[in-house]
Design an enzyme around this catalytic site. Structure first.
Site, PDB file in Angstrom:
ATOM      1  N   LYS A  11       0.843  -1.045   0.045  1.00 60.74           N
ATOM      2  CA  LYS A  11      -0.065  -0.121   0.051  1.00 60.74           C
ATOM      3  C   LYS A  11       0.782   1.272  -0.034  1.00 60.74           C
ATOM      4  O   LYS A  11       1.969   1.310   0.300  1.00 60.74           O
ATOM      5  CB  LYS A  11      -1.078  -0.221   1.279  1.00 60.74           C
ATOM      6  CG  LYS A  11      -1.911  -1.166   1.270  1.00 60.74           C
ATOM      7  CD  LYS A  11      -3.004  -0.871   2.306  1.00 60.74           C
ATOM      8  CE  LYS A  11      -3.844  -2.368   1.972  1.00 60.74           C
ATOM      9  NZ  LYS A  11      -5.102  -2.114   3.046  1.00 60.74           N
ATOM     10  N   TYR A  51     -12.576  -2.553  -3.905  1.00 58.66           N
ATOM     11  CA  TYR A  51     -13.060  -2.617  -2.524  1.00 58.66           C
ATOM     12  C   TYR A  51     -14.509  -2.508  -2.448  1.00 58.66           C
ATOM     13  O   TYR A  51     -15.122  -1.951  -1.495  1.00 58.66           O
ATOM     14  CB  TYR A  51     -12.415  -1.444  -1.616  1.00 58.66           C
ATOM     15  CG  TYR A  51     -10.960  -1.692  -1.121  1.00 58.66           C
ATOM     16  CD1 TYR A  51     -10.542  -2.816  -0.167  1.00 58.66           C
ATOM     17  CD2 TYR A  51      -9.754  -0.929  -1.481  1.00 58.66           C
ATOM     18  CE1 TYR A  51      -9.506  -3.158   0.130  1.00 58.66           C
ATOM     19  CE2 TYR A  51      -8.541  -1.214  -0.910  1.00 58.66           C
ATOM     20  CZ  TYR A  51      -8.335  -2.356  -0.284  1.00 58.66           C
ATOM     21  OH  TYR A  51      -7.142  -2.772   0.304  1.00 58.66           O
ATOM     22  N   ARG A  87      -1.653 -14.422   4.636  1.00 59.32           N
ATOM     23  CA  ARG A  87      -2.408 -13.765   5.731  1.00 59.32           C
ATOM     24  C   ARG A  87      -1.726 -14.123   7.140  1.00 59.32           C
ATOM     25  O   ARG A  87      -1.640 -13.120   7.719  1.00 59.32           O
ATOM     26  CB  ARG A  87      -3.622 -14.368   6.058  1.00 59.32           C
ATOM     27  CG  ARG A  87      -4.632 -13.736   4.753  1.00 59.32           C
ATOM     28  CD  ARG A  87      -6.049 -14.279   4.663  1.00 59.32           C
ATOM     29  NE  ARG A  87      -6.804 -13.612   5.747  1.00 59.32           N
ATOM     30  CZ  ARG A  87      -7.347 -12.422   5.506  1.00 59.32           C
ATOM     31  NH1 ARG A  87      -7.044 -11.909   4.147  1.00 59.32           N
ATOM     32  NH2 ARG A  87      -8.045 -11.891   6.241  1.00 59.32           N
ATOM     33  N   ARG A 104       2.499  -6.526   9.339  1.00 62.42           N
ATOM     34  CA  ARG A 104       1.813  -5.330  10.018  1.00 62.42           C
ATOM     35  C   ARG A 104       2.359  -5.008  11.330  1.00 62.42           C
ATOM     36  O   ARG A 104       2.253  -3.584  11.627  1.00 62.42           O
ATOM     37  CB  ARG A 104       0.505  -5.460  10.106  1.00 62.42           C
ATOM     38  CG  ARG A 104      -0.148  -5.571   8.656  1.00 62.42           C
ATOM     39  CD  ARG A 104      -1.640  -6.167   8.622  1.00 62.42           C
ATOM     40  NE  ARG A 104      -2.301  -5.848   7.120  1.00 62.42           N
ATOM     41  CZ  ARG A 104      -3.362  -6.803   6.852  1.00 62.42           C
ATOM     42  NH1 ARG A 104      -3.815  -7.661   7.613  1.00 62.42           N
ATOM     43  NH2 ARG A 104      -3.909  -6.262   5.703  1.00 62.42           N
ATOM     44  N   ASN A 114      -2.422  -0.173   6.565  1.00 65.55           N
ATOM     45  CA  ASN A 114      -1.742  -1.258   7.251  1.00 65.55           C
ATOM     46  C   ASN A 114      -1.054  -2.084   6.358  1.00 65.55           C
ATOM     47  O   ASN A 114      -0.824  -3.476   6.326  1.00 65.55           O
ATOM     48  CB  ASN A 114      -2.812  -2.369   7.674  1.00 65.55           C
ATOM     49  CG  ASN A 114      -3.874  -2.592   6.589  1.00 65.55           C
ATOM     50  OD1 ASN A 114      -3.834  -1.945   5.489  1.00 65.55           O
ATOM     51  ND2 ASN A 114      -4.697  -3.539   7.087  1.00 65.55           N
ATOM     52  N   HIS A 117      -2.489  -5.645   1.637  1.00 60.87           N
ATOM     53  CA  HIS A 117      -3.688  -6.384   1.473  1.00 60.87           C
ATOM     54  C   HIS A 117      -3.062  -7.745   0.825  1.00 60.87           C
ATOM     55  O   HIS A 117      -2.337  -7.919   0.158  1.00 60.87           O
ATOM     56  CB  HIS A 117      -4.432  -5.736   0.222  1.00 60.87           C
ATOM     57  CG  HIS A 117      -5.535  -6.808   0.085  1.00 60.87           C
ATOM     58  ND1 HIS A 117      -6.759  -6.814   0.639  1.00 60.87           N
ATOM     59  CD2 HIS A 117      -5.579  -7.371  -0.987  1.00 60.87           C
ATOM     60  CE1 HIS A 117      -7.504  -7.661   0.182  1.00 60.87           C
ATOM     61  NE2 HIS A 117      -6.849  -8.135  -1.145  1.00 60.87           N
ATOM     62  N   GLU A 128      -9.378 -11.271  -7.861  1.00 61.17           N
ATOM     63  CA  GLU A 128      -8.430  -9.941  -7.505  1.00 61.17           C
ATOM     64  C   GLU A 128      -7.202  -9.932  -8.502  1.00 61.17           C
ATOM     65  O   GLU A 128      -6.798  -8.733  -9.109  1.00 61.17           O
ATOM     66  CB  GLU A 128      -7.978  -9.732  -6.077  1.00 61.17           C
ATOM     67  CG  GLU A 128      -9.260  -9.506  -5.269  1.00 61.17           C
ATOM     68  CD  GLU A 128      -8.763  -9.780  -3.546  1.00 61.17           C
ATOM     69  OE1 GLU A 128      -9.607  -9.396  -2.682  1.00 61.17           O
ATOM     70  OE2 GLU A 128      -7.686 -10.067  -3.299  1.00 61.17           O
TER      71      GLU A 128
HETATM   72  P1  CMP Z   1      -7.238  -4.758   3.340  1.00 62.46           P
HETATM   73  O1  CMP Z   1      -6.917  -5.885   3.760  1.00 62.46           O
HETATM   74  O2  CMP Z   1      -6.902  -3.993   2.312  1.00 62.46           O
HETATM   75  O3  CMP Z   1      -8.698  -5.137   3.363  1.00 62.46           O
HETATM   76  C1  CMP Z   1      -9.841  -3.834   3.477  1.00 62.46           C
HETATM   77  C2  CMP Z   1      -8.938  -2.580   4.102  1.00 62.46           C
HETATM   78  O4  CMP Z   1     -10.001  -1.550   4.551  1.00 62.46           O
HETATM   79  C3  CMP Z   1      -8.043  -3.162   5.253  1.00 62.46           C
HETATM   80  O5  CMP Z   1      -7.095  -3.915   4.675  1.00 62.46           O
HETATM   81  C4  CMP Z   1      -7.754  -1.798   5.867  1.00 62.46           C
HETATM   82  O6  CMP Z   1      -6.815  -0.957   5.112  1.00 62.46           O
HETATM   83  C5  CMP Z   1      -9.235  -0.983   5.519  1.00 62.46           C
HETATM   84  N1  CMP Z   1      -9.879  -0.940   6.971  1.00 62.46           N
HETATM   85  C6  CMP Z   1     -10.378  -1.996   7.611  1.00 62.46           C
HETATM   86  N2  CMP Z   1     -11.201  -1.512   8.708  1.00 62.46           N
HETATM   87  C7  CMP Z   1     -10.869  -0.287   8.774  1.00 62.46           C
HETATM   88  C8  CMP Z   1     -11.456   0.829   9.803  1.00 62.46           C
HETATM   89  N3  CMP Z   1     -12.054   0.538  10.767  1.00 62.46           N
HETATM   90  N4  CMP Z   1     -10.843   2.057   9.501  1.00 62.46           N
HETATM   91  C9  CMP Z   1     -10.199   2.464   8.273  1.00 62.46           C
HETATM   92  N5  CMP Z   1      -9.725   1.548   7.392  1.00 62.46           N
HETATM   93  C10 CMP Z   1     -10.095   0.173   7.702  1.00 62.46           C
END
Ligand code: CMP
Length: 140
Positions: A11, A51, A87, A104, A114, A117, A128
């Site tokens: 990211k 998303y 994961r 992470r 974070n 993904h 994806e």
């Molecule tokens: P990802 O694995 O890319 O899948 C969905 C993404 O949404 C997740 O990682 C985070 O980057 C984001 N995300 C999930 N929960 C929250 C939250 N509560 N607030 C902000 N971003 C979030």
């Protein structure tokens, strides 16, 4: 478990801090091979489509904005049980809950920023991967 593929995005918080090599080192140390990789600046429509499952969540706007704010690195990873293996090395979505040594835990800034993904199932991985790569881009 057979050899499997999963989809990964490094990211903007990773590209901005010049950490793509550091994250890739953890991916490779976990036994996963990077069989396709491209650095892109994700468009708004790519991020919204990727998303779409989260479109009704309160953080959707912030998520799309964050993912399009700077380059990302899209990847296909291959290995034994790759979806779960990735994961495991990613760690929990919230870095505060991520296990020591995970991507992470070591690199993420927040729940949103974070660092990476990873697909949550083999079925979603196939969808994806198809959003960003042609079969001919993937060299295993
Ligand atoms: P990802 O694995 O890319 O899948 C969905 C993404 O949404 C997740 O990682 C985070 O980057 C984001 N995300 C999930 N929960 C929250 C939250 N509560 N607030 C902000 N971003 C979030």
């Amino acid at each position: 478990m057979a050899v499997q593929r999963t989809f990964s995005i490094l990211k903007p918080d990773v590209t901005r801090r010049n950490l793509t090599g550091a994250v890739n080192a953890k991916i490779e140390a976990a036994g996963l091979r990077i069989v396709a990789q491209r650095r892109i600046h994700m468009t708004l429509s790519q991020a919204q489509a990727f998303y779409a499952v989260h479109k009704d969540r309160p953080f959707f706007g912030e998520l799309v904005e964050m993912m399009t704010a700077a380059p990302v690195v899209v990847q296909v990873l291959e290995g034994e049980n790759a979806v779960q293996a990735y994961r495991d090395v990613l760690g929990a979505t919230n870095p505060a809950n991520a296990a020591p040594g995970t991507i992470r835990k070591d690199f993420a800034l927040s729940m949103g920023e974070n660092s990476a993904h990873g697909s949550d199932s083999a079925e979603n991985a196939a969808v994806e991967i198809g959003q960003f790569f042609a079969a001919s881009d993937i060299v295993g």
